[in-house]
Each structure stands twice: as structure tokens, then as C-alpha cells.
Motif scaffolding. Structure first.
Motif, PDB file in Angstrom:
ATOM      1  N   SER A  61      57.416  44.492 109.504  1.00  0.00           N
ATOM      2  CA  SER A  61      56.805  43.250 109.027  1.00  0.00           C
ATOM      3  C   SER A  61      57.267  42.029 109.797  1.00  0.00           C
ATOM      4  N   PHE A  62      58.403  42.124 110.493  1.00  0.00           N
ATOM      5  CA  PHE A  62      58.914  40.980 111.256  1.00  0.00           C
ATOM      6  C   PHE A  62      58.601  41.091 112.746  1.00  0.00           C
TER       7      PHE A  62
ATOM      8  N   SER B 265      55.795  41.073 114.132  1.00  0.00           N
ATOM      9  CA  SER B 265      54.667  40.216 114.492  1.00  0.00           C
ATOM     10  C   SER B 265      55.050  38.752 114.664  1.00  0.00           C
TER      11      SER B 265
END
Length: 260
Positions: free
Chosen positions: A236-237, A239
Motif C-alpha cells: 500500500s505504500f 505507490s
């Protein structure tokens, strides 16, 4: 960039350095050799090469800049590892004019793909330099981090342009020729015959936090380093990371056929 072992500089290098140390240790155990042959393409003045040599490994640095190679020589001498670091002038396109094909246990390809004309060729050459089951460490500029940084700076049009531009550039003044998503990088690596072991988001928060806060608040640097490490492997990080790191192992030809 300073030595990865120095605390302040570690905001930019800590995640990659810790992963790389573990990979080197694992490769030492797998090969049964205490000293590995490492190729650092685009290694410049030795930001990673010198610390790797301090661990006892032999490092060949390929870089197109004579000034960077001169700085590498000086840094290696100051660190007492001049006998384990060799700098040669060259680039990713003509890598095998100056480096041995299939001659290295580990290849670092850090900050190279952004600047080469053909990123796929750059990755293929890095992989071809590896011995069987050798390790590839690939670090490149992330698209999402640039978009977020421009937006937070109030440059909304530039942020949108970076988001839609095929090369991920925010304008003519953008100093970075090309940026990547995690999917693009893992695709390039997989197509070159490397099994992707891990993807890390690098500098997820470090470039967004005011430097004065890190330098003046007690314990802030250590806490931020721990935060970066905790977020690095969370997809999730990826990007929003300024850089993306891909670690993989070169596959045997039989393994590649088995997967197809």
C-alpha cells in the motif's frame, strides 16, 4: 549522497542497505565463499560499493563519470578497502565492454534505469552479468512519490502531468528522465529471467518530512527510520514511495521454462 552508514544519510539509504546486507549474507552461505564478486552498475562515488567492500567483498563499479570514479578511488582508499574496489568507466548499454558476462554473485543496479535509453536492455545486461542464482538489487525512481511531492508543494498541474506522462515526468524542468511503478519494475525484472523476492518502498516519508524537524526533535531520526522500515514492504505504500527497490534471484533456464 553520503555513506549509508552515516545516520543522517541513512534516511535515504537505510532500507536498501539493510536488505542488501541480508542478501549478501545469504549469498555467502549459499556459495560457501566468504568473499563475493559484486558489480555495481552506475555506482558513482561508491555510496554502496565502499560499505559492501568493508564487509569483505570484491566490488567492481561501472560508471560513465570520470569525476565520480576519482571520488570512488579516494573514498575507497580512505576506508581502507582500495584493494577490494575497482572502478571502470562505462555504462549499462556497453556493460560487457568493461565487465564480465556471468561473472558476479550480486549486481547492484541503483539509479540507472531512469537515465538509460532502453530500461529493458539495462535490466537484461544486469541479469546477464550474474552467475546462476545470483542476486539482483534494483533501485529506481518511483512515479507516485513524485506526483505526491509536486501536489504537496502546490504544483497541481505538474503533479497531474507526471501522473499521465508515459515517462512520469512533471515538466521540461524535471531532472529525472523516467520514473516507474512497482508493476513496471517487477515486469522488467521478471522478463529478464529473475524471480522477484521482494519489493520495497524507499523514502516513503523521508522526503516529505521537514529536515529541521528530523534534525532538532530528540529521537525523531531514529523514529523516522523505524517508520520507513516498517512501511517498506507494505504494498500500500509502494505507490507513494520516492524510490522503489526490487530484490530478486536469477533463475536457471529450466526454472524459467517450468514457469511458462
Amino acid at each position: 549522497m553520503s555513506d549509508p552508514m552515516r545516520p543522517r544519510a541513512s534516511l535515504r539509504t537505510a532500507v536498501v542497505w539493510e536488505v542488501l546486507k541480508d542478501a549478501l549474507e545469504a549469498r555467502v552461505k549459499a556459495t560457501g565463499r566468504e568473499s563475493l564478486d559484486v558489480l555495481d552498475t552506475g555506482g558513482g562515488s561508491g555510496n554502496f560499493a565502499v560499505p559492501v567492500a568493508r564487509l569483505g567483498h570484491r566490488v567492481t563499479v561501472v560508471d560513465p563519470s570520470p569525476n565520480a570514479l576519482f571520488a570512488l578511488e579516494r573514498r575507497a582508499a580512505e576506508a581502507g578497502v582500495a584493494d577490494r574496489v575497482q572502478g571502470v568507466q562505462g555504462d549499462a548499454h556497453g556493460l560487457f565492454d568493461v565487465a564480465e558476462r556471468g561473472g558476479y554473485d550480486v549486481v547492484l543496479c541503483h539509479g540507472v534505469l531512469e537515465y538509460v535509453d532502453d530500461p529493458a536492455e539495462g535490466v537484461r545486461n544486469a541479469v546477464e552479468a550474474l552467475r546462476p542464482s545470483g542476486v539482483l538489487s534494483l533501485l529506481a525512481a518511483g512515479l507516485g512519490g513524485a506526483v505526491l511531492a509536486r501536489a504537496l508543494a502546490g504544483h497541481f498541474t505538474e503533479a497531474r502531468r507526471a501522473l499521465t506522462d508515459p515517462a512520469g515526468r512533471w515538466g521540461e524542468g524535471d531532472p529525472v528522465p523516467r520514473r516507474f511503478t512497482a508493476e513496471q519494475l517487477t515486469g522488467l525484472v521478471s522478463e529478464a529471467g529473475v524471480h522477484v523476492g521482494a519489493v520495497h518502498g524507499v523514502r516513503v516519508f523521508a522526503d516529505l518530512v521537514p529536515g529541521v524537524l528530523v534534525d532538532t526533535e530528540p529521537g525523531a531520526l531514529e523514529a523516522l527510520l523505524k517508520l520507513e522500515a516498517a512501511a517498506a514492504e507494505l504494498p500500500s505504500f509502494h505507490s507513494v514511495a520516492t524510490q522503489l527497490h526490487v530484490l530478486g534471484e536469477k533463475q536457471e533456464r529450466g526454472e524459467e521454462r517450468d514457469e511458462t
